[in-house]
Design a protein around this motif. Structure first.
Motif, PDB file in Angstrom:
ATOM      1  N   PHE A   1       0.814  -1.223   0.000  1.00  0.00           N
ATOM      2  CA  PHE A   1       0.000   0.000   0.000  1.00  0.00           C
ATOM      3  C   PHE A   1       0.845   1.270   0.000  1.00  0.00           C
TER       4      PHE A   1
ATOM      5  N   CYS B   1       3.400   1.514  -1.840  1.00  0.00           N
ATOM      6  CA  CYS B   1       3.630   1.632  -3.295  1.00  0.00           C
ATOM      7  C   CYS B   1       2.379   2.212  -3.969  1.00  0.00           C
ATOM      8  N   VAL B   2       1.197   1.740  -3.531  1.00  0.00           N
ATOM      9  CA  VAL B   2      -0.052   2.239  -4.133  1.00  0.00           C
ATOM     10  C   VAL B   2      -0.169   3.747  -3.913  1.00  0.00           C
ATOM     11  N   TRP B   3      -0.002   4.192  -2.671  1.00  0.00           N
ATOM     12  CA  TRP B   3      -0.186   5.621  -2.363  1.00  0.00           C
ATOM     13  C   TRP B   3       0.883   6.471  -3.034  1.00  0.00           C
TER      14      TRP B   3
ATOM     15  N   THR C   1       2.454   5.816  -5.798  1.00  0.00           N
ATOM     16  CA  THR C   1       2.148   5.877  -7.236  1.00  0.00           C
ATOM     17  C   THR C   1       1.004   6.863  -7.494  1.00  0.00           C
TER      18      THR C   1
END
Lengths: 269, 269
Positions: free
Chosen positions: B40, B42-44, B46
């Motif tokens: 997560f 990495c998700v945020w 990105t």
């Protein structure tokens, strides 16, 4: 040599399909429990996917991946995983069987131990995963008649890699004994990573995702084949999955040579 | 009076030390905690590094991404610390072991809750330093100390409420035998309407309004948002809200146990 291998493969596939159909008949017999598992897994997957719907509704895309792309990625993972637990449901307790010497009964049969161990169980909840996969493909709008072969090959690659990854993770028990927790964790981490787009991860992590936790082979290459079909994408997806599967079978056979009997007296019906 | 509490305290203490010896399970949870925060983060990162991200420019974007990682660290800390109390109770009812435990000079459900509290405390204490470490590592920033203290305090109350809910789910075994479907539905509602992975503030308006009116939000979103927005008044409000739910949940658990015992006496253990 090639002919012997082909004959062995055909014989094992025939045997596996017989085992799977018997397991399916047994699971369909308990109709109430079967449908409850399927429906709950379907709802479970949809609720899980709703996180992506919420993120996309707010931000539009994540690293260039839009909701329809995510539907394809999640659909391939769900369908591949669902097929894996329906057809090879015995995979989730393979390390326990190895550790407790529970493969004895399979060794006495004139068929592949691996095929028997994998197809000895089916998990009805897998049908829920498969249904979610099919539903998401339909909703994504990315599947046309001409992309259906790419989709089917993609799902088969995901299925093959899930099975192979499970075999590799659980075969650790041949060398290290009680590895149920770590084996299951490795398999589940692969599943977890395969549900997130590769654009999120840096090169170091991507290397891990194509080797130790083969999420790249489970979903990244198959979804690439579906979204941008090409001979290169087909070769990468098929080649990667088959090579990993061959490695898994080789590893299991190496491990089987070290296998110690549980010295149990059991009767199988 | 102290003797009555002493029994439960002894059970909680025994459960604490017993679970401490089950290292593989603890390591598995820590590894999962690490991976979910990694994914997560990495998700945020990105999402907020995209040029078209709403209200995102440079440092502010990184700060927001970091805040969301800390939010997840807190909500996952509450969730991952939960013991599988419902499975223990379900197993006692299904196997009939409960009949022997009812003969003991203490409340059955009280004993189970004491055991669960010991287990819960161990997990919370073990996971907390790892949560701090992983969140700092993946977010690249420290959270406000006051916010963390308030969130931890409310988080403990939320975790206790969750434990009571799991006990209530387990007690459904008197009527259902298999509580997993109830657990799965409850868990997924908590994921989505509690804002486990994504804060409710990101949700579409209508879903946000609905979620804020349900108890799930005070269990996860409430303590989670305190990390980045420390507010003693809000923390007190949440504690009162959780306290009221705790009383209701305790009454529900006692009522279920009383009715369940009646079923047991009629049907036999």
């Amino acid at each position: 040599m090639a002919q012997t291998l082909l004959r062995r493969l055909r014989s094992n596939l025939g045997f596996a399909s017989e085992l799977v159909s018997r397991q399916l008949e047994a699971s369909f017999a308990l109709r109430g429990a079967f449908w409850l598992s399927v429906v709950l897994m379907f709802v479970n997957d949809l609720i899980f996917f709703s996180t992506w719907w919420i993120l996309m509704a707010r931000f539009g895309h994540v690293g260039g991946w839009r909701l329809d792309d995510m539907m394809c990625l999640y659909g391939i993972t769900a369908a591949g995983y669902g097929l894996c637990v329906v057809v090879a449901g015995g995979i989730s307790d393979l390390s326990r069987r190895i550790d407790e010497g529970d493969l004895d009964a399979f060794l006495t049969q004139p068929k592949s131990v691996l095929v028997q161990a994998l197809a000895s169980r089916t998990q009805p909840a897998g049908w829920g995963d498969i249904s979610v996969g099919v539903g998401l493909f339909a909703l994504s709008g990315k599947v046309q008649l001409e992309t259906v072969p790419a989709l089917l090959i993609g799902v088969l690659c995901a299925f093959t890699t899930f099975v192979a990854c499970g075999i590799v993770a659980h075969s650790l028990a041949f060398w290290f004994g009680r590895t149920q927790t770590i084996s299951r964790a490795l398999w589940e981490f692969t599943l977890m990573f395969s549900m997130y787009p590769p654009a999120l991860f840096g090169s170091g992590l991507r290397l891990v995702l194509f080797t130790l936790l083969p999420a790249g082979l489970v979903s990244y290459l198959p979804v690439e084949l579906l979204l941008h079909p090409s001979w290169g994408a087909l070769g990468a997806a098929l080649g990667g999955s088959l090579a990993y599967a061959a490695f898994a079978v080789w590893l299991f056979e190496q491990g089987l040579r070290r296998y110690a009997s549980g010295n149990r007296f059991t009767v199988r019906g | 009076m102290s003797g009555a509490y002493g029994k439960y305290l002894a059970i909680a203490r025994a459960a604490f030390w017993q679970r401490l010896s089950e290292r593989a399970a603890l390591i598995g949870r820590i590894a999962f905690y690490c991976l979910i925060l990694l994914v997560f983060s990495c998700v945020w990162r990105t999402i907020f590094s995209a040029p078209d991200a709403p209200g995102a420019d440079g440092e502010q974007a990184a700060q927001r991404a970091g805040d969301y990682v800390w939010y997840l660290a807190l909500t996952e800390w509450i969730m991952l610390s939960q013991p599988t109390l419902y499975l223990d109770i379900e197993s006692d009812v299904r196997t009939g072991d409960i009949a022997y435990q009812l003969a003991r000079p203490l409340s059955y459900v009280g004993g189970k809750l004491a055991e669960g509290i010991g287990d819960l405390l161990l997990r919370m204490l073990t996971l907390a330093p790892f949560g701090l470490l992983f969140a700092r590592l993946f977010s690249g920033q420290w959270a406000d100390g006051r916010g963390l203290a308030l969130a931890a305090l409310v988080g403990v109350a939320a975790a206790l409420l969750l434990l009571l809910c799991y006990a209530a789910i387990g007690l459904c075994a008197f009527w259902l035998h298999d509580c997993t479907p109830v657990y799965l539905v409850w868990q997924k509602l908590l994921f989505v309407l509690g804002g486990l992975m994504v804060p409710l503030s990101i949700y579409p308006g209508w879903l946000q309004t609905l979620a804020r009116r349900l108890p799930f939000a005070s269990m996860l979103y409430g303590p989670g948002q305190l990390v980045s927005s420390p507010d003693a008044g809000r923390a007190l409000e949440l504690l009162l809200e959780l306290g009221a739910w705790l009383v209701l949940a305790a009454l529900l658990v006692l009522g279920l146990e009383r009715r369940g015992r009646r079923v047991l006496e009629l049907a036999g253990g």
